[in-house]
Design a protein around this motif. Structure first.
Motif, short mmCIF file in Angstrom:
data_model
loop_
_atom_site.label_atom_id
_atom_site.label_comp_id
_atom_site.label_asym_id
_atom_site.label_seq_id
_atom_site.Cartn_x
_atom_site.Cartn_y
_atom_site.Cartn_z
N LYS A 41 0.83 -1.26 -0.45
CA LYS A 41 -0.17 -0.22 0.12
C LYS A 41 1.10 1.06 0.23
CE LYS A 41 -3.49 2.00 2.17
NZ LYS A 41 -4.48 1.98 3.83
N ALA A 42 1.76 1.06 0.68
CA ALA A 42 2.61 2.72 0.73
C ALA A 42 3.27 2.78 -0.47
CB ALA A 42 4.22 2.37 2.25
N ALA A 43 4.04 1.71 -1.07
CA ALA A 43 3.98 1.67 -2.80
C ALA A 43 3.78 2.70 -3.11
CB ALA A 43 4.96 0.96 -2.73
N ILE A 44 2.15 2.13 -3.27
CA ILE A 44 1.16 2.30 -4.59
C ILE A 44 0.59 3.75 -3.78
CG2 ILE A 44 -0.82 2.51 -5.53
CD1 ILE A 44 -0.63 -0.70 -4.73
N THR A 45 0.67 4.66 -2.45
CA THR A 45 0.38 5.19 -1.97
C THR A 45 1.84 7.02 -3.16
OG1 THR A 45 -0.64 4.42 -0.54
CG2 THR A 45 0.00 7.16 -0.74
N GLN A 46 2.96 6.27 -2.96
CA GLN A 46 4.07 7.00 -3.18
C GLN A 46 4.20 7.63 -4.26
OE1 GLN A 46 8.12 5.17 -2.25
NE2 GLN A 46 8.57 7.29 -2.21
N ALA A 47 3.51 6.00 -5.81
CA ALA A 47 3.62 6.57 -6.91
C ALA A 47 1.99 7.25 -7.56
CB ALA A 47 3.44 5.16 -7.28
N GLU A 48 1.61 7.54 -6.44
CA GLU A 48 0.49 8.22 -6.81
C GLU A 48 0.69 9.99 -5.97
OE1 GLU A 48 -3.47 5.74 -5.49
OE2 GLU A 48 -2.72 6.43 -4.07
N SER A 49 1.60 10.37 -5.52
CA SER A 49 1.66 11.32 -4.59
C SER A 49 3.45 11.52 -5.34
CB SER A 49 1.83 11.74 -3.10
OG SER A 49 3.26 10.26 -2.44
N GLU A 50 4.28 11.24 -5.71
CA GLU A 50 5.35 11.42 -6.23
C GLU A 50 5.74 10.83 -7.61
OE1 GLU A 50 10.03 11.53 -4.18
OE2 GLU A 50 8.03 11.26 -2.89
N ALA A 51 6.08 12.02 -8.59
CA ALA A 51 6.48 10.86 -10.05
C ALA A 51 7.75 10.67 -10.17
CB ALA A 51 6.32 12.55 -10.75
N ARG A 52 8.21 9.91 -10.77
CA ARG A 52 9.79 9.51 -10.91
C ARG A 52 9.70 8.56 -11.97
NH1 ARG A 52 11.10 3.81 -9.42
NH2 ARG A 52 9.62 3.16 -8.06
N THR A 53 11.08 8.30 -12.58
CA THR A 53 11.55 7.35 -13.66
C THR A 53 11.14 5.80 -12.70
OG1 THR A 53 13.92 7.00 -13.45
CG2 THR A 53 13.01 9.34 -14.44
N TRP A 54 11.09 4.71 -13.92
CA TRP A 54 10.30 3.53 -13.52
C TRP A 54 11.37 2.83 -14.60
CZ3 TRP A 54 7.82 1.39 -10.13
CH2 TRP A 54 6.48 3.08 -9.09
N ASN A 55 11.69 1.35 -13.53
CA ASN A 55 12.25 0.76 -14.67
C ASN A 55 11.19 -0.64 -14.43
OD1 ASN A 55 14.00 -2.41 -14.18
ND2 ASN A 55 14.96 -0.66 -14.45
N TYR A 56 10.95 -1.34 -15.47
CA TYR A 56 10.44 -2.79 -15.98
C TYR A 56 10.21 -3.84 -14.71
CZ TYR A 56 7.49 -6.60 -18.47
OH TYR A 56 7.18 -7.14 -19.34
N PHE A 57 11.37 -4.11 -14.27
CA PHE A 57 11.66 -5.23 -12.72
C PHE A 57 11.12 -4.59 -11.26
CE2 PHE A 57 13.56 -6.51 -16.94
CZ PHE A 57 13.50 -7.65 -17.95
N ILE A 58 10.35 -5.34 -11.09
CA ILE A 58 10.71 -5.13 -9.77
C ILE A 58 11.78 -6.53 -9.15
CG2 ILE A 58 9.56 -5.91 -7.08
CD1 ILE A 58 7.02 -5.13 -9.42
#
Length: 555
Positions: free
Chosen positions: A306-323
């Motif tokens: 939940k915390a990771a999703i909340t951060q994605a909703e509030s703060e933009a960043r670049t993303w990598n395909y893989f987790i």
């Protein structure tokens, strides 16, 4: 009994025993689903209801019971086929003459000894087998339906052959009743035989019934009464089609997504799982349900997810395909603009944060062509028009369309010159490109440079309508057509056929590795996109129905 034995197969049927009558009409009760096309009910505003009362009428031969002519030695299969297709054999199946009488007459008609025909029948009868697995699956389906599914047998068969069926399958608990030609004095496809069955089970609404037979002529006769007909091809196909008929597809799909929440990741075709954010972004863009996705490692707690999703909703960043660590590619893997664009489109973090990322994407242009590179890595100088279509969507989403006119122009050239037909290194087919463009066009009605793409995108989609393909391509095609008002009901029907019995869709080919070209497949993405397509179709259906009612009330 053997009238349908051809190419080493034979189709049989079941006996009419006293049939319990259904004295009350089928209740018009459906499984609630989000904007179900069948019901028009909005699913999550009410509690789940039970399925509608349904009736299943099954042929037996070449469906549940099978005979083979492979072991025939006294007659050739073609001659045996001629025997069981004679009008005299039909008279036997209608119970009007005995088998000895039938064999005598047929022998005279075909210049065969009755004893030879009898030996051939005996050889064939010795091969009788039951598809116990299919029967078990039908029983499980009936149990799932509770008291709301009645199952009947309807078959063309001689009296003695039906007795053989009873002997080889002592447990007939699947059936609520049986109808045989020898007791009814009629055979399929005689229409009065179907009327006889409908009257005896007191079926008020034939459209609530499903008839299964391996002969098209028999299925078409059932359809003339309004019964839904299924031409039997295989047990797997039958069970899948019955699930489609008896249960709401959207509710089943949403249950699949919930049951597999936080686990809708991809895998390499015939290989290991790939925990990727890309699939999560695609799912969230259409369903907007954070409870079913995860951007976290496998061992993450619910709170961490939940915390990771909340951060994605509030703060933009670049993303990598893989987790986590890359799978199936190089040991290190760079962030890319496709995942980044899809992340920002899915979660829409504030512009104050997103603009910093957009600026970095603009700075990542190829010096020679002036187009954004796919990867934030100088060692991977790749440009993909499918990716750029998503990037253009992103910039327009944040009201910065003016910054990506070179990319938009490149996308336009690819569209007009059909450079999307064979996909790209990472996208397998052209449908995702057309879907991304449809999204861009739909969400920017006041941008003339974007709206100028509507005509050619619509034309391209019309060329694609009717193609089959994997579940992801089909779902993308239907969604794109819906966004631009292109008729695609045949593709929607095909998409429905791809739903598995567990409620999820068949594996879809979402993308592939650029170097090895190994496909990356996923079930969650096509299921989410199919849910969206079905819900939108239901909304359109209800809207059209409401408009028609209003027009009639005014006239």
């Amino acid at each position: 009994m053997f009238a349908k034995l051809f190419c080493f197969r034979r189709k049989l049927s079941a006996k009419t025993s006293p049939v319990p009558r259904i004295t009350t009409p089928p209740e018009k009760v459906f499984v609630a689903s989000t904007a179900s096309a069948e019901t028009g009910i909005d699913s999550f505003s009410i509690e789940k209801t039970l399925p509608q009362d349904r009736t299943l009428i099954l042929d037996l031969g070449d469906v549940l019971f099978h005979w083979s002519a492979r072991e025939l030695t006294v007659l050739s299969p073609s001659t045996f086929h001629a025997v069981v297709l004679t009008p005299t054999w039909s008279e036997l199946e209608r119970g009007r003459i005995s088998e000895d009488e039938a064999l005598k007459i047929i022998g005279e008609e075909l210049s065969l000894l009755p004893s030879t025909i009898k030996d051939a029948l005996s050889q064939c009868r010795n091969t009788l087998r039951v598809d116990h697995e299919l029967i078990a699956r039908l029983k499980a389906l009936k149990a799932e339906m509770g008291s709301r599914l009645k199952v009947y047998a309807m078959t063309n068969i001689a009296k003695d052959d039906f007795a053989r069926l009873k002997a080889v399958l002592p447990d007939w608990s699947l059936f609520d009743g049986e109808f045989t030609s020898f007791e009814a004095g009629m055979t399929k496809p005689q229409l009065r035989y179907y009327k006889h069955v409908l009257d005896n089970i007191s079926l008020v609404d034939p459209t609530s019934a499903v008839f299964v037979d391996d002969k098209v002529i028999n299925v078409n006769a059932a359809r003339s009464f309004g019964i839904h007909g299924i031409v039997f091809e295989s047990p797997t196909s039958l069970i899948r089609q019955l699930h489609h008929q008896f249960f709401d597809p959207v509710l089943r799909a949403r249950q699949f997504m919930e049951t597999n929440a936080h686990n809708h990741f991809s895998r390499i075709e015939n290989g290991p799982e790939v925990r990727d954010v890309f699939s999560q972004f695609l799912i969230h863009q259409v369903l907007q349900d954070t409870s079913i996705i995860s951007l976290s490692p496998a061992d993450a707690s619910a709170a961490e997810i939940k915390a990771a999703i909340t951060q994605a909703e509030s703060e933009a960043r670049t993303w990598n395909y893989f987790i986590g660590a890359p799978v199936g590619t190089t040991q290190t893997f760079p962030d890319d603009i496709d995942d980044t664009a899809n992340a920002l489109l899915a979660f829409s973090p504030p512009a104050t944060s997103a603009n910093l990322v957009l600026d970095r994407m603009l700075a990542n242009r190829l010096a020679t062509d002036g187009l954004m590179l796919t990867y934030f890595c100088e060692k991977r100088p790749r440009v993909c028009p499918f990716v750029l279509a998503n990037v253009v969507r992103l910039f327009y989403h944040y009201n910065r369309g003016a910054d990506v006119q070179p990319e938009l122009e490149h996308v336009r050239r690819i569209l007009l010159n059909r450079g999307y037909l064979n996909g790209t290194d990472t996208y397998i087919s052209g449908e995702p490109f057309l879907y991304f463009l449809a999204c861009l066009i739909e969400t920017n009605p006041d941008a003339p440079e974007v709206q100028s793409l509507r005509g050619p995108t619509t034309a391209a989609l019309r060329e694609y309508v009717g193609r089959r393909g994997n579940s992801f391509a089909a779902a993308a095609r239907v969604l794109a057509c819906q966004k631009l008002g292109v008729w695609a009901q045949s593709d929607l029907a095909y998409l429905k056929e791809l739903q598995d019995c567990d409620g999820g869709w068949e594996v879809g080919w979402v993308c592939r590795y650029g170097r090895s070209q190994r496909k990356i497949v996923n079930r969650g993405v096509p299921t989410a996109w199919a849910i969206k397509a079905l819900e939108q179709d239901a909304t359109r259906y209800r809207t059209c129905g409401k408009e028609r009612v209003e027009m009639l009330s005014k006239s």
